[in-house]
Design an enzyme around this catalytic site. Structure first.
Site, short mmCIF file in Angstrom:
data_model
loop_
_atom_site.label_atom_id
_atom_site.label_comp_id
_atom_site.label_asym_id
_atom_site.label_seq_id
_atom_site.Cartn_x
_atom_site.Cartn_y
_atom_site.Cartn_z
CB ALA A 48 6.99 8.93 -4.98
CG ASP A 95 1.60 -5.11 -9.28
OD1 ASP A 95 2.29 -6.10 -9.54
OD2 ASP A 95 2.25 -3.83 -9.27
CB SER A 132 11.17 1.63 -11.27
OG SER A 132 10.65 1.33 -10.05
CE LYS A 161 6.19 -5.35 -9.75
NZ LYS A 161 5.09 -4.57 -8.84
CG LEU A 162 0.70 -13.31 -10.07
CD1 LEU A 162 -0.34 -13.44 -11.29
CD2 LEU A 162 0.08 -14.01 -8.66
CG ASP A 183 4.56 -19.79 -5.87
OD1 ASP A 183 5.13 -21.18 -6.30
OD2 ASP A 183 4.22 -19.41 -4.61
#
Ligand code: BMP
Length: 219
Positions: free
Chosen positions: A168, A55, A112, A57-58, A60
């Site tokens: 959390a 992860d 989220s 979170k590319l 580009d």
């Protein structure tokens, strides 16, 4: 179907392997790789017999995303990218590269945190058009907003849905699976607990009990 442990900081040697023994897989994040290095991330993946998701979170252009994923191809099963990039010049090429290498693409459909309402969720029609165009294996959708998961599940019955926000960030274990997710992603509630393997076991069993209670299908 089940639990994916989010690893956003380096863990002691052997812990990833033990967590993979009780969870369906792991999602390794950029902060962990920045601190521990590429070799650590490869070793962590090699020690895990479940689903391995990287992860970063590319977000580009295609050739840069290709350079980012390249050191991890063959080690990780799936790679997460943002969907707002659109297809040509970005996700279309990334999808092809991953397919060629036998890896899967997961696109963020919604997030989220509350700020997701400011952009991602306001343009959900555009985001879904990108998902239709790029046709990823899986989607990230928020356990904190189960109605979003429900909508995506109805629209994309064949795609894997990975849901962060459990523990959390406030969502209760089982909420996302009951709304239609395949996996619940849990980070700090497991890795920051005094006994991460025990915490993972407990949360995995809570997810399973909830799943049976709500009648969600086991994948
Ligand atoms: P935690 O359970 O500690 O809150 O961690 C959640 C994990 O899920 C983190 O790795 C984060 O990057 C990821 N995540 C998220 O929290 N919200 C999203 O919308 C998408 C994510 O990938």
């Amino acid at each position: 179907m089940g639990l994916i442990v989010a690893i956003d900081r380096p863990l002691e040697e052997g812990l990833v392997e033990r967590l993979c023994g009780v969870a369906s897989g792991v999602k390794v994040g950029l902060p962990a790789v920045l601190r521990a290095g590429v070799e650590w991330a490869r070793r962590a993946a090699s020690s895990c017999r479940g689903l391995k998701v990287l992860d970063f979170k590319l977000a580009d252009v295609a050739h840069v995303m290709e350079a980012i994923v390249e050191p991890f191809l063959g080690y990780y099963d799936a790679f997460i990218a943002h969907s707002f990039l659109g297809g040509p010049g970005a996700l279309t090429e990334l999808s092809r590269i991953l397919e060629r290498e036998g890896a899967r693409l997961v696109l963020v459909a919604s997030m989220s945190h509350p700020g997701s309402l400011e952009v991602y969720d306001k343009v959900s029609g555009l985001i879904e058009a990108v998902i239709d165009e790029v046709d990823p294996w899986g989607l990230v959708a928020p356990a904190t907003r189960p109605r979003v998961i429900g909508r995506l599940r109805r629209r994309y019955p064949g795609k894997a849905i990975l849901a962060p926000g459990v523990g959390a960030q406030g969502a209760r274990p089982g909420t996302a699976v009951c709304a239609g997710a395949d996996y619940e992603i849990v980070g700090r509630a497991i890795v920051d607990s005094p006994d991460p393997v025990k915490a993972a076991l407990e949360i995995a069993s809570e997810v399973e009990v909830a799943r049976r209670g709500c009648g969600a299908e086991a994948g």
